[in-house]
Motif scaffolding. Structure first.
Motif, PDB file in Angstrom:
ATOM      1  N   GLY A  39      -1.652  -4.914   4.459  1.00  0.00           N
ATOM      2  CA  GLY A  39      -0.866  -5.720   5.335  1.00  0.00           C
ATOM      3  C   GLY A  39      -0.953  -5.610   6.856  1.00  0.00           C
ATOM      4  O   GLY A  39      -1.234  -6.622   7.712  1.00  0.00           O
ATOM      5  N   LEU A  40      -1.661  -4.474   7.131  1.00  0.00           N
ATOM      6  CA  LEU A  40      -2.278  -4.424   8.556  1.00  0.00           C
ATOM      7  C   LEU A  40      -3.234  -5.008   8.957  1.00  0.00           C
ATOM      8  O   LEU A  40      -3.481  -5.955   9.889  1.00  0.00           O
ATOM      9  N   ALA A  41      -4.323  -5.122   8.125  1.00  0.00           N
ATOM     10  CA  ALA A  41      -5.429  -6.125   7.991  1.00  0.00           C
ATOM     11  C   ALA A  41      -4.899  -7.726   7.970  1.00  0.00           C
ATOM     12  O   ALA A  41      -5.396  -8.343   8.892  1.00  0.00           O
ATOM     13  N   GLU A 176       6.604  -4.434  13.268  1.00  0.00           N
ATOM     14  CA  GLU A 176       5.428  -4.982  12.926  1.00  0.00           C
ATOM     15  C   GLU A 176       5.069  -4.232  11.655  1.00  0.00           C
ATOM     16  O   GLU A 176       4.201  -4.722  10.759  1.00  0.00           O
ATOM     17  N   ILE A 177       5.602  -3.167  11.290  1.00  0.00           N
ATOM     18  CA  ILE A 177       5.291  -2.375  10.100  1.00  0.00           C
ATOM     19  C   ILE A 177       5.924  -2.965   8.923  1.00  0.00           C
ATOM     20  O   ILE A 177       5.392  -3.377   8.002  1.00  0.00           O
ATOM     21  N   VAL A 178       7.184  -3.578   9.214  1.00  0.00           N
ATOM     22  CA  VAL A 178       7.893  -4.348   8.020  1.00  0.00           C
ATOM     23  C   VAL A 178       6.939  -5.458   7.727  1.00  0.00           C
ATOM     24  O   VAL A 178       6.790  -5.953   6.556  1.00  0.00           O
ATOM     25  N   VAL A 179       6.549  -6.183   8.865  1.00  0.00           N
ATOM     26  CA  VAL A 179       5.952  -7.775   8.623  1.00  0.00           C
ATOM     27  C   VAL A 179       4.611  -7.330   7.854  1.00  0.00           C
ATOM     28  O   VAL A 179       4.352  -7.711   6.860  1.00  0.00           O
ATOM     29  N   ALA A 180       3.922  -6.287   8.170  1.00  0.00           N
ATOM     30  CA  ALA A 180       2.585  -5.671   7.377  1.00  0.00           C
ATOM     31  C   ALA A 180       3.055  -5.504   6.121  1.00  0.00           C
ATOM     32  O   ALA A 180       2.056  -6.067   5.210  1.00  0.00           O
ATOM     33  N   TYR A 181       3.946  -4.942   5.646  1.00  0.00           N
ATOM     34  CA  TYR A 181       4.171  -4.553   4.337  1.00  0.00           C
ATOM     35  C   TYR A 181       4.507  -5.877   3.480  1.00  0.00           C
ATOM     36  O   TYR A 181       4.223  -6.285   2.507  1.00  0.00           O
TER      37      TYR A 181
END
Length: 189
Positions: A39-41, A176-181
């Motif tokens: 997700g972060l990528a 941002e963590i939620v968006v990445a997941y």
């Protein structure tokens, strides 16, 4: 017990193949992903590489030095230069890099680059200094500090040895963590 298992298998109609004294074992393959890293990528791509430098296509140490130098100018004084996806095999060697390329590219900013497998990080001298990883540092349980022949940390930290440095990296915002997941979950679906 072997004869008993064979008898049960035959009674159940399971085909039996005799390999004599040979041994057959299932393939022991660990195929997994780290959903947050995926997700972060994806988020990094979506944001035009603003989160970290993607090193997965780096053909050489020199190219990484140039990319780190550009990212250091972008993040400014005191900012962490982050990257992911390096692999020494991509440069045609099994030899691990040292901090020298990163220290030359960003001498006053901490640099932390994670290896493609996620099990090691490559840092510069400033990151080592901030993390207090010096010649007398001991390997933590479950980790290893790679060292030069003189005993000085080389800049490559394996497994849990990277934790003193990663604790210093500014964390992503919860949003941002939620968006990445979510990006990763959608991609996997």
């Amino acid at each position: 017990q072997t004869e008993e298992a064979i008898a049960h298998a035959k009674a159940a109609g399971v085909p039996i193949v005799d390999f004599g004294r040979g041994v057959i074992a299932p393939a022991f393959t660990d195929h997994h992903i780290h959903l947050f890293n995926v997700g972060l990528a994806l988020l990094n791509t979506q944001r035009g590489g603003r989160l970290f430098v993607d090193l997965s296509t780096a053909p050489s140490l020199d190219s990484i030095g140039a990319w780190v130098r550009r990212k250091a100018a972008e993040v400014g004084p005191g900012g962490w230069v982050l990257g992911a996806g390096w692999s020494q095999a991509g440069w045609g060697t099994q030899a691990l890099p040292t901090d020298s390329v990163l220290t030359t590219a960003a001498p006053r900013q901490p640099v932390l680059l994670t290896r493609t497998d996620g099990h090691a990080a490559w840092v510069n001298a400033e990151a080592l200094r901030l993390a207090e990883i010096g010649p007398r540092a001991v390997d933590p349980p479950g980790g290893r500090i790679e060292r030069l022949p003189n005993g000085r940390p080389s800049g490559v930290l394996v497994e849990r040895a990277v934790e003193p440095a990663t604790r210093l990296v500014p964390q992503q915002a919860d949003s941002e963590i939620v968006v990445a997941y979510r990006l990763a979950a959608r991609a996997m679906a």
